[in-house]
Design a protein around this motif. Sequence first.
Motif, PDB file in Angstrom:
ATOM      1  N   GLU A   1       0.811  -1.220   0.000  1.00  0.00           N
ATOM      2  CA  GLU A   1       0.000   0.000   0.000  1.00  0.00           C
ATOM      3  C   GLU A   1       0.849   1.277   0.000  1.00  0.00           C
ATOM      4  OE1 GLU A   1       0.489  -1.172   4.387  1.00  0.00           O
ATOM      5  OE2 GLU A   1       0.359  -2.135   2.415  1.00  0.00           O
ATOM      6  N   THR A   2       2.139   1.155   0.260  1.00  0.00           N
ATOM      7  CA  THR A   2       3.014   2.319   0.271  1.00  0.00           C
ATOM      8  C   THR A   2       3.185   2.872  -1.146  1.00  0.00           C
ATOM      9  OG1 THR A   2       4.248   1.352   2.114  1.00  0.00           O
ATOM     10  CG2 THR A   2       5.286   3.190   0.943  1.00  0.00           C
ATOM     11  N   LYS A   3       3.145   4.183  -1.272  1.00  0.00           N
ATOM     12  CA  LYS A   3       3.390   4.826  -2.553  1.00  0.00           C
ATOM     13  C   LYS A   3       4.833   5.308  -2.583  1.00  0.00           C
ATOM     14  CE  LYS A   3      -0.983   4.457  -3.525  1.00  0.00           C
ATOM     15  NZ  LYS A   3      -1.475   3.482  -4.512  1.00  0.00           N
ATOM     16  N   ILE A   4       5.494   5.097  -3.714  1.00  0.00           N
ATOM     17  CA  ILE A   4       6.889   5.521  -3.830  1.00  0.00           C
ATOM     18  C   ILE A   4       7.057   6.412  -5.055  1.00  0.00           C
ATOM     19  CG2 ILE A   4       9.268   4.761  -4.190  1.00  0.00           C
ATOM     20  CD1 ILE A   4       8.644   2.308  -2.546  1.00  0.00           C
TER      21      ILE A   4
ATOM     22  N   ALA B   1      -0.325  10.178  -3.067  1.00  0.00           N
ATOM     23  CA  ALA B   1      -0.867   9.633  -1.817  1.00  0.00           C
ATOM     24  C   ALA B   1      -2.349   9.341  -1.931  1.00  0.00           C
ATOM     25  CB  ALA B   1      -0.615  10.608  -0.673  1.00  0.00           C
ATOM     26  N   ALA B   2      -3.040  10.082  -2.780  1.00  0.00           N
ATOM     27  CA  ALA B   2      -4.482   9.874  -2.971  1.00  0.00           C
ATOM     28  C   ALA B   2      -4.782   8.685  -3.874  1.00  0.00           C
ATOM     29  CB  ALA B   2      -5.114  11.139  -3.548  1.00  0.00           C
ATOM     30  N   GLY B   3      -3.744   8.043  -4.395  1.00  0.00           N
ATOM     31  CA  GLY B   3      -3.958   6.849  -5.205  1.00  0.00           C
ATOM     32  C   GLY B   3      -3.755   7.033  -6.687  1.00  0.00           C
ATOM     33  N   GLU B   4      -3.420   8.257  -7.109  1.00  0.00           N
ATOM     34  CA  GLU B   4      -3.147   8.491  -8.514  1.00  0.00           C
ATOM     35  C   GLU B   4      -1.661   8.265  -8.778  1.00  0.00           C
ATOM     36  OE1 GLU B   4      -5.422   9.094 -10.782  1.00  0.00           O
ATOM     37  OE2 GLU B   4      -7.051   9.147  -9.312  1.00  0.00           O
ATOM     38  N   ALA B   5      -1.298   8.213 -10.058  1.00  0.00           N
ATOM     39  CA  ALA B   5       0.105   8.101 -10.417  1.00  0.00           C
ATOM     40  C   ALA B   5       0.589   9.438 -10.941  1.00  0.00           C
ATOM     41  CB  ALA B   5       0.303   7.016 -11.484  1.00  0.00           C
ATOM     42  N   LEU B   6       1.852   9.711 -10.717  1.00  0.00           N
ATOM     43  CA  LEU B   6       2.416  10.989 -11.124  1.00  0.00           C
ATOM     44  C   LEU B   6       3.010  10.850 -12.516  1.00  0.00           C
ATOM     45  CD1 LEU B   6       3.085  13.886 -10.260  1.00  0.00           C
ATOM     46  CD2 LEU B   6       5.249  13.012  -9.384  1.00  0.00           C
TER      47      LEU B   6
ATOM     48  N   LYS C   1      -8.885  -4.295 -14.592  1.00  0.00           N
ATOM     49  CA  LYS C   1      -8.936  -5.491 -15.439  1.00  0.00           C
ATOM     50  C   LYS C   1      -7.551  -6.086 -15.679  1.00  0.00           C
ATOM     51  CE  LYS C   1     -13.142  -4.502 -18.134  1.00  0.00           C
ATOM     52  NZ  LYS C   1     -13.685  -4.262 -19.499  1.00  0.00           N
ATOM     53  N   LEU C   2      -6.562  -5.230 -15.812  1.00  0.00           N
ATOM     54  CA  LEU C   2      -5.212  -5.704 -16.130  1.00  0.00           C
ATOM     55  C   LEU C   2      -4.391  -6.028 -14.888  1.00  0.00           C
ATOM     56  CD1 LEU C   2      -4.461  -3.218 -19.030  1.00  0.00           C
ATOM     57  CD2 LEU C   2      -5.073  -5.639 -19.224  1.00  0.00           C
ATOM     58  N   GLY C   3      -4.942  -5.698 -13.711  1.00  0.00           N
ATOM     59  CA  GLY C   3      -4.272  -6.050 -12.465  1.00  0.00           C
ATOM     60  C   GLY C   3      -2.981  -5.307 -12.216  1.00  0.00           C
ATOM     61  N   VAL C   4      -2.900  -4.058 -12.716  1.00  0.00           N
ATOM     62  CA  VAL C   4      -1.697  -3.257 -12.463  1.00  0.00           C
ATOM     63  C   VAL C   4      -1.952  -2.307 -11.303  1.00  0.00           C
ATOM     64  CG1 VAL C   4      -0.824  -3.423 -14.814  1.00  0.00           C
ATOM     65  CG2 VAL C   4      -2.418  -1.598 -14.236  1.00  0.00           C
ATOM     66  N   ARG C   5      -0.869  -1.785 -10.723  1.00  0.00           N
ATOM     67  CA  ARG C   5      -0.984  -0.958  -9.510  1.00  0.00           C
ATOM     68  C   ARG C   5      -1.639   0.387  -9.766  1.00  0.00           C
ATOM     69  NH1 ARG C   5       2.171  -1.045  -4.990  1.00  0.00           N
ATOM     70  NH2 ARG C   5       2.632   1.168  -5.276  1.00  0.00           N
ATOM     71  N   ASP C   6      -1.240   1.017 -10.858  1.00  0.00           N
ATOM     72  CA  ASP C   6      -1.681   2.387 -11.070  1.00  0.00           C
ATOM     73  C   ASP C   6      -1.440   2.795 -12.514  1.00  0.00           C
ATOM     74  OD1 ASP C   6       1.081   2.883 -11.265  1.00  0.00           O
ATOM     75  OD2 ASP C   6       1.222   3.398  -9.147  1.00  0.00           O
ATOM     76  N   ARG C   7      -1.579   4.076 -12.771  1.00  0.00           N
ATOM     77  CA  ARG C   7      -1.464   4.602 -14.130  1.00  0.00           C
ATOM     78  C   ARG C   7      -0.062   4.400 -14.715  1.00  0.00           C
ATOM     79  NH1 ARG C   7      -5.222   8.801 -15.836  1.00  0.00           N
ATOM     80  NH2 ARG C   7      -4.571   9.755 -17.808  1.00  0.00           N
ATOM     81  N   VAL C   8       0.960   4.555 -13.904  1.00  0.00           N
ATOM     82  CA  VAL C   8       2.320   4.348 -14.379  1.00  0.00           C
ATOM     83  C   VAL C   8       2.510   2.923 -14.878  1.00  0.00           C
ATOM     84  CG1 VAL C   8       4.730   4.177 -13.657  1.00  0.00           C
ATOM     85  CG2 VAL C   8       3.374   6.145 -12.964  1.00  0.00           C
ATOM     86  N   GLN C   9       2.048   1.949 -14.077  1.00  0.00           N
ATOM     87  CA  GLN C   9       2.199   0.560 -14.478  1.00  0.00           C
ATOM     88  C   GLN C   9       1.372   0.254 -15.723  1.00  0.00           C
ATOM     89  OE1 GLN C   9       4.539  -1.184 -12.700  1.00  0.00           O
ATOM     90  NE2 GLN C   9       4.754   0.825 -11.741  1.00  0.00           N
ATOM     91  N   LEU C  10       0.270   0.956 -15.900  1.00  0.00           N
ATOM     92  CA  LEU C  10      -0.543   0.807 -17.114  1.00  0.00           C
ATOM     93  C   LEU C  10       0.244   1.256 -18.335  1.00  0.00           C
ATOM     94  CD1 LEU C  10      -3.424   0.049 -18.101  1.00  0.00           C
ATOM     95  CD2 LEU C  10      -4.034   2.459 -17.822  1.00  0.00           C
ATOM     96  N   VAL C  11       0.959   2.368 -18.200  1.00  0.00           N
ATOM     97  CA  VAL C  11       1.789   2.862 -19.299  1.00  0.00           C
ATOM     98  C   VAL C  11       2.886   1.857 -19.642  1.00  0.00           C
ATOM     99  CG1 VAL C  11       3.460   4.638 -19.960  1.00  0.00           C
ATOM    100  CG2 VAL C  11       1.349   5.287 -18.799  1.00  0.00           C
TER     101      VAL C  11
END
Length: 217
Positions: free
Chosen positions: A76-79, A120-125, A193-203
């Motif tokens: 759950e930690t964001k880095i 921290a709010a769950g979005e990707a930078l 659907k793709l089971g990735v962590r966030d927007r960065v991992q989607l990219v």
Amino acid sequence: MTVKVLLADDQALVRAGFRSLLARSRDLSVVGEAASGTEAVAQAARLGPDLVLMDIRMPGIDGIEATRRILAARPETKIVILTTFDTDEHVFEALAAGASGFLTKEVEPAELRRAVAVVAAGEALLSPGVTRRVVARFAGAAAPPSTPLEALTARENEVVRLVARGLSNDEIARELVISPLTAKTHVTRAIAKLGVRDRVQLVILAYERGLVARGEG
């Protein structure tokens, strides 16, 4: 809700600067500092920060390995990776390890605070221009031919292509003539659907699967 931040950088002056900048926001609290990757892992386990600002080049284990270890123990930690894009050759590797974004050390104070709050709010930078440059540069050169991601609808595939080109939700909405909320919904569903962590991992997945060609956009 106050966001707990851990600073990991081997330069004390850099840590002091970031601490001073973040202290200006009532919603952010620096709970600890680390001067090495090993120390960052230990401090993350002890302090349970919501977010870690992580330098890549540090003594002992580097920021990439520290990212892997922290997320293995506390997913759950964001880095957020701290880097200079012209010199660090490991940015993509760090993102692939699970980092949620990246910042240059020359970031403006207001942008730093905004970035920490966003992640921290769950979005990707994702900075559109930097996303195209960094991911396209470090994604595998042997990507397969461009093919849809089978789990996604045609529209979701279209949205993922635009995300991988570095477009924001508002820009996607204008491109597809839909509302920003609808664009965000498509992105959220694709991530789930793709089971990735966030927007960065989607990219990253889009580039690895060849959904977007390197240099496209």
